[in-house]
Design a protein around this motif. Structure first.
Motif, PDB file in Angstrom:
ATOM      1  N   ARG A  66       0.459  -4.464   7.230  1.00  0.00           N
ATOM      2  CA  ARG A  66       1.871  -3.627   7.985  1.00  0.00           C
ATOM      3  C   ARG A  66       2.647  -3.581   6.215  1.00  0.00           C
ATOM      4  O   ARG A  66       2.377  -4.755   5.974  1.00  0.00           O
ATOM      5  N   ARG A  67       2.841  -2.483   5.659  1.00  0.00           N
ATOM      6  CA  ARG A  67       3.273  -2.480   4.566  1.00  0.00           C
ATOM      7  C   ARG A  67       4.377  -1.919   4.382  1.00  0.00           C
ATOM      8  O   ARG A  67       4.291  -0.678   5.336  1.00  0.00           O
ATOM      9  N   THR A  68       5.784  -2.031   3.481  1.00  0.00           N
ATOM     10  CA  THR A  68       7.012  -0.690   4.038  1.00  0.00           C
ATOM     11  C   THR A  68       6.533  -0.320   2.433  1.00  0.00           C
ATOM     12  O   THR A  68       5.939  -0.902   2.012  1.00  0.00           O
ATOM     13  N   LEU A  69       7.107   0.827   2.476  1.00  0.00           N
ATOM     14  CA  LEU A  69       7.172   1.269   0.928  1.00  0.00           C
ATOM     15  C   LEU A  69       7.843   0.299  -0.150  1.00  0.00           C
ATOM     16  O   LEU A  69       7.131   0.357  -1.110  1.00  0.00           O
ATOM     17  N   ALA A  70       8.734  -0.273   0.553  1.00  0.00           N
ATOM     18  CA  ALA A  70       9.420  -1.085  -0.568  1.00  0.00           C
ATOM     19  C   ALA A  70       8.175  -2.052  -1.018  1.00  0.00           C
ATOM     20  O   ALA A  70       7.913  -2.620  -2.281  1.00  0.00           O
ATOM     21  N   ASP A  71       7.872  -2.617   0.572  1.00  0.00           N
ATOM     22  CA  ASP A  71       6.005  -3.378  -0.340  1.00  0.00           C
ATOM     23  C   ASP A  71       5.088  -3.042  -1.225  1.00  0.00           C
ATOM     24  O   ASP A  71       4.657  -3.407  -2.076  1.00  0.00           O
ATOM     25  N   LEU A  72       5.497  -1.998  -1.170  1.00  0.00           N
ATOM     26  CA  LEU A  72       3.793  -0.900  -2.360  1.00  0.00           C
ATOM     27  C   LEU A  72       3.880  -1.457  -3.696  1.00  0.00           C
ATOM     28  O   LEU A  72       3.230  -1.403  -4.570  1.00  0.00           O
ATOM     29  N   LEU A 185       1.411  14.255  -6.121  1.00  0.00           N
ATOM     30  CA  LEU A 185       1.442  12.937  -6.407  1.00  0.00           C
ATOM     31  C   LEU A 185       3.815  12.294  -6.443  1.00  0.00           C
ATOM     32  O   LEU A 185       3.894  13.887  -6.989  1.00  0.00           O
ATOM     33  N   SER A 186       3.711  11.563  -5.481  1.00  0.00           N
ATOM     34  CA  SER A 186       5.272  11.213  -6.127  1.00  0.00           C
ATOM     35  C   SER A 186       5.908  10.211  -6.748  1.00  0.00           C
ATOM     36  O   SER A 186       4.735   9.013  -6.797  1.00  0.00           O
ATOM     37  N   VAL A 187       6.615   9.744  -7.293  1.00  0.00           N
ATOM     38  CA  VAL A 187       6.999   8.983  -8.065  1.00  0.00           C
ATOM     39  C   VAL A 187       8.851   8.123  -7.549  1.00  0.00           C
ATOM     40  O   VAL A 187       9.003   9.131  -7.337  1.00  0.00           O
ATOM     41  N   PHE A 188       8.182   6.469  -7.483  1.00  0.00           N
ATOM     42  CA  PHE A 188       9.481   5.849  -6.985  1.00  0.00           C
ATOM     43  C   PHE A 188      10.323   5.262  -8.032  1.00  0.00           C
ATOM     44  O   PHE A 188       9.006   4.248  -9.018  1.00  0.00           O
ATOM     45  N   TYR A 189      10.894   4.704  -7.510  1.00  0.00           N
ATOM     46  CA  TYR A 189      11.981   3.206  -7.548  1.00  0.00           C
ATOM     47  C   TYR A 189      12.369   2.428  -7.352  1.00  0.00           C
ATOM     48  O   TYR A 189      13.557   2.741  -6.400  1.00  0.00           O
ATOM     49  N   LYS A 190      12.921   1.003  -7.472  1.00  0.00           N
ATOM     50  CA  LYS A 190      13.345   0.398  -6.848  1.00  0.00           C
ATOM     51  C   LYS A 190      14.308  -0.581  -7.740  1.00  0.00           C
ATOM     52  O   LYS A 190      13.745  -1.567  -8.943  1.00  0.00           O
ATOM     53  N   ASP A 191      15.361  -0.841  -7.171  1.00  0.00           N
ATOM     54  CA  ASP A 191      16.302  -1.607  -7.689  1.00  0.00           C
ATOM     55  C   ASP A 191      16.265  -2.664  -7.999  1.00  0.00           C
ATOM     56  O   ASP A 191      15.554  -3.000  -6.864  1.00  0.00           O
ATOM     57  N   THR A 192      16.998  -3.612  -8.583  1.00  0.00           N
ATOM     58  CA  THR A 192      17.145  -5.064  -7.840  1.00  0.00           C
ATOM     59  C   THR A 192      18.047  -5.559  -6.740  1.00  0.00           C
ATOM     60  O   THR A 192      17.402  -6.432  -6.043  1.00  0.00           O
ATOM     61  N   ARG A 193      18.700  -4.615  -5.983  1.00  0.00           N
ATOM     62  CA  ARG A 193      19.402  -4.727  -4.554  1.00  0.00           C
ATOM     63  C   ARG A 193      17.843  -4.399  -3.720  1.00  0.00           C
ATOM     64  O   ARG A 193      17.993  -4.930  -2.134  1.00  0.00           O
ATOM     65  N   GLY A 194      16.480  -4.739  -4.384  1.00  0.00           N
ATOM     66  CA  GLY A 194      15.210  -3.541  -3.043  1.00  0.00           C
ATOM     67  C   GLY A 194      15.860  -1.710  -2.697  1.00  0.00           C
ATOM     68  O   GLY A 194      14.675  -1.418  -1.435  1.00  0.00           O
ATOM     69  N   ASP A 195      16.642  -1.462  -3.245  1.00  0.00           N
ATOM     70  CA  ASP A 195      16.932   0.118  -2.712  1.00  0.00           C
ATOM     71  C   ASP A 195      15.895   0.917  -3.545  1.00  0.00           C
ATOM     72  O   ASP A 195      15.956   0.855  -4.319  1.00  0.00           O
ATOM     73  N   VAL A 196      15.746   1.571  -2.310  1.00  0.00           N
ATOM     74  CA  VAL A 196      14.345   2.580  -3.165  1.00  0.00           C
ATOM     75  C   VAL A 196      14.433   3.819  -3.118  1.00  0.00           C
ATOM     76  O   VAL A 196      15.129   4.448  -2.442  1.00  0.00           O
ATOM     77  N   PHE A 197      14.512   4.546  -4.432  1.00  0.00           N
ATOM     78  CA  PHE A 197      15.035   6.026  -4.975  1.00  0.00           C
ATOM     79  C   PHE A 197      13.680   6.800  -5.221  1.00  0.00           C
ATOM     80  O   PHE A 197      12.038   6.119  -5.333  1.00  0.00           O
TER      81      PHE A 197
END
Length: 258
Positions: A66-72, A185-197
């Protein structure tokens, strides 16, 4: 099998001197450079789009559990998700999406140098995904979103009711769509706090630039040669189902092409 036809307009094409050809080519080069500059400007505008914080906790199923979006993101800050059309009840992945899949493995080593993870996500169960991936000979990361709202939230899966009532929301508008899955296609960014956008999504012909084969076809006299087909990619097959196949080695095949 999709037959290849001879276009009379091709056979009767204008033939000129080398000097006339050079003048015409330079004029086209001017337009090509203008298009390149416009593309650079569009790319900058894409990067300047506002972001949306992803609040939903999606759980995906992959080869390592199992993986979260942040894990990907796999240790990187940028993630590109290819929404691969492969529904839970489907026997195999979409041929057109498979054409995109054929281009993915070779770019992975380059993308990681630029802090980018590229992967595919489909609603099909993981065992179906893995079996199809083995058949196609691919190794790019691919996880299942089965049982989550991920595909629905990013507008690449539709209910039977939506399809029956022409209420499918796709490519930023409500329209008829012939299948319960769609490419995107979707693009995401993860900041240094671990928040995903969520930073960007694209659909339909907005995905054509992923297809290197189309870039080559756009260079040749007959182009994509799709004008008389039922739809633009009707000729596309899974790469193991084409009747005409390239030579395995050497520069040319000794067999004639039909």
């Amino acid at each position: 099998m999709v037959e290849l036809t001879t276009n009379n307009a091709i056979e009767d094409h204008q033939v000129v001197s080398s000097g006339e050809w050079l003048a015409a080519r330079k004029e086209l080069l001017r337009k090509e450079k203008e298009f390149t500059r416009q593309r650079d400007q569009i790319s900058q505008l894409r990067r300047e789009l506002p972001w949306v914080k992803v609040a939903q906790e999606y759980i995906f199923h992959g080869p390592h559990g199992r993986r979260t979006l942040a894990d990907l993101f796999d240790g990187r800050s940028q993630l590109i998700v290819y929404h691969f059309m492969f529904g839970p009840e489907w026997a195999e992945g979409c041929p057109s999406c498979s054409m995109s899949g054929d281009h993915m493995d070779s770019t992975l080593a380059h993308l990681v140098q630029r802090d980018v993870t590229l992967m595919a996500v489909s609603r099909a169960p993981l065992d179906k995904i893995q079996a199809f991936q083995r058949r196609m000979g691919w190794s790019f990361p691919w996880v299942s979103s089965y049982g989550t709202d991920f595909n629905r939230d990013y507008h690449v899966s539709f209910t039977k009711e939506e399809m029956a009532n022409s209420k499918t929301y796709y490519n930023f508008g409500t329209r008829d769509f012939p299948a319960d899955e769609a490419p995107g296609l979707s693009v995401f960014y993860k900041d240094t706090r671990g928040d995903v956008f969520h930073t960007y999504s694209s659909y339909a012909r907005g995905l054509e630039w992923l297809l290197g084969a189309y870039s080559y076809l756009d260079l040749v006299p007959k182009g994509r040669d799709e004008g008389k087909l039922a739809y633009s990619m009707a000729w596309v097959r899974h790469h193991d189902r084409y009747e005409n196949k390239p030579a395995v080695s050497g520069c040319c095949s000794t067999e004639s092409h039909s």
